[in-house]
Design an enzyme around this catalytic site. Structure first.
Site, PDB file in Angstrom:
ATOM      1  NE  ARG A  59      21.585 -18.071   3.745  1.00  0.00           N
ATOM      2  CZ  ARG A  59      20.978 -19.202   4.116  1.00  0.00           C
ATOM      3  NH1 ARG A  59      19.735 -19.406   3.814  1.00  0.00           N
ATOM      4  NH2 ARG A  59      21.633 -20.131   4.804  1.00  0.00           N
ATOM      5  CB  THR A  60      27.480 -16.765   0.533  1.00  0.00           C
ATOM      6  OG1 THR A  60      26.887 -16.303   1.742  1.00  0.00           O
ATOM      7  CG2 THR A  60      28.483 -15.748   0.033  1.00  0.00           C
ATOM      8  CE  LYS A  88      44.964 -34.755  -4.174  1.00  0.00           C
ATOM      9  NZ  LYS A  88      45.181 -34.433  -5.599  1.00  0.00           N
ATOM     10  NE  ARG A 109      30.878 -18.384   3.735  1.00  0.00           N
ATOM     11  CZ  ARG A 109      29.580 -18.339   3.998  1.00  0.00           C
ATOM     12  NH1 ARG A 109      28.956 -19.402   4.472  1.00  0.00           N
ATOM     13  NH2 ARG A 109      28.889 -17.238   3.805  1.00  0.00           N
ATOM     14  CG  HIS A 137      29.459 -12.593   5.032  1.00  0.00           C
ATOM     15  ND1 HIS A 137      29.564 -12.552   3.656  1.00  0.00           N
ATOM     16  CD2 HIS A 137      28.601 -13.615   5.310  1.00  0.00           C
ATOM     17  CE1 HIS A 137      28.800 -13.504   3.137  1.00  0.00           C
ATOM     18  NE2 HIS A 137      28.216 -14.164   4.109  1.00  0.00           N
TER      19      HIS A 137
HETATM   20  N1   CP Z   1      24.158 -15.455   4.978  1.00  0.00           N
HETATM   21  C1   CP Z   1      25.034 -16.419   4.672  1.00  0.00           C
HETATM   22  O1   CP Z   1      26.260 -16.200   4.611  1.00  0.00           O
HETATM   23  O2   CP Z   1      24.469 -17.647   4.427  1.00  0.00           O
HETATM   24  P1   CP Z   1      25.251 -18.943   3.985  1.00  0.00           P
HETATM   25  O3   CP Z   1      26.149 -19.344   5.144  1.00  0.00           O
HETATM   26  O4   CP Z   1      24.219 -19.969   3.662  1.00  0.00           O
HETATM   27  O5   CP Z   1      26.106 -18.586   2.792  1.00  0.00           O
END
Ligand code: CP
Length: 314
Positions: A59-60, A88, A109, A137
């Site tokens: 999603r993100t 590396k 992320r 998040h």
């Molecule tokens: N909600 C969320 O962070 O989903 P993903 O891990 O798929 O990005």
């Protein structure tokens, strides 16, 4: 030669980096985007978003990429550390110094708490924390706020139950922080004792806010009082011991029958992915908002990209 000097750079690392007024502004822009999509089609023409994902995501990452495309911009990046020079041994600091020469904004992320913060200290372009370990998040939180605001028409004076893995669930930590600034929000924290929210969320966020909160173990007992139910999965990847994960993973399973005891206008959110914690028979219930929530995530990320790039659409 691309310009090397830029103005002050604004990042989003923690949900509290945005004031309540800025959150409201983002929600308003997101709603304007929903209602006037054409107005925004070229807002980020010639701009580039880099998605640097050192951890899996559906999603993100894809919603960030889709958001930038819908604004007329382009996207580049990597979806696993193995496919980049990180494999590396390149550091986060060097990676963003390099990618910042190619892109106007970066969504990152990382499995390590604090990695996006470190990146922001070296990046020439805005860094958006797209999830750091079990910590924060913030764009999921903006997604959650837009969902609640759109569905309940307010962000104050309601009772929210957060259920599942409250220890490792970074979306829970960020959402509690963000909601702690709104009047009359009551928190019901539903988890097994092994997966309670970290102590700092109680002592540094909930207690200073003066808001009502309680920690309970029974979802069934909590359900009747909730206006919002925020389900979460048990975060397998953060457990040190597989036996503990197996023992705890199915502690809470929301099914259609349990919803008999919930309010008719309660909404059910989940950051997704789900594993077993919401049965498929809940999906058709009008209270289930978790797939709609995904779409709200794209619109709020569009609003955030515009804000951090300083693009004002009239
Ligand atoms: N909600 C969320 O962070 O989903 P993903 O891990 O798929 O990005």
């Amino acid at each position: 030669m691309e310009e090397l000097e830029r103005g002050p750079v604004r990042h989003l690392i923690d949900p509290m980096d945005l004031s309540v007024e800025e959150v409201e502004e983002l929600l308003n822009v997101a709603q304007d985007i929903i209602n006037n999509k054409d107005k925004y089609r070229e807002a980020c023409k010639y701009k580039k978003l880099a998605t640097l994902f050192y951890e899996p995501s559906t999603r993100t990452r894809l919603s960030f990429e889709s958001a930038m495309m819908e604004l007329g911009g382009n996207v580049l990046g990597f979806s696993s550390a193995q496919s980049s020079s990180v494999s590396k041994g390149e550091s986060v600091e060097d990676t963003v110094r390099v990618v910042g020469q190619f892109a106007d904004i970066i969504a990152m992320r990382h499995p390590n708490e604090g990695a996006p913060k470190l990146a922001s200290m070296y990046s020439p372009v805005p860094i958006i924390n797209a999830g750091d370990g079990g910590h924060n998040h913030p764009t999921q939180t903006l997604t959650d706020l837009l969902t609640i605001f759109s569905e309940k028409k307010k962000l104050d004076n309601f009772t929210i139950g957060l259920c599942g893995d409250l220890k490792f669930g970074r979306t829970v930590h960020s959402l509690i922080k963000a909601l702690s600034r709104y009047e009359g929000v009551k928190f019901v924290l539903i988890s097994p004792k092994e997966l309670k929210v970290p102590g700092y969320i109680i002592t540094e966020v909930l207690e200073p806010s003066g808001l009502s909160y309680k920690e309970v173990t029974s979802l069934e007992e909590a359900l009747p009082e909730l206006d919002v139910l925020y389900m979460t999965r048990v975060q397998k990847e953060r457990f040190f011991n597989e036996a503990d994960y197996i023992r705890l993973k199915d502690t809470y399973i929301l099914d259609k029958k349990k919803l008999d005891n919930a309010k008719e206008d309660m909404i059910i959110l989940h950051p997704l992915p789900r594993v077993n914690e919401i049965a498929a028979d809940v999906d058709s219930d009008p209270r289930a908002c978790y797939f709609k929530q995904v779409l709200y995530g794209k619109y709020i990320r569009m609003a955030l990209i515009l804000k951090l790039l300083g693009v004002d659409v009239k």
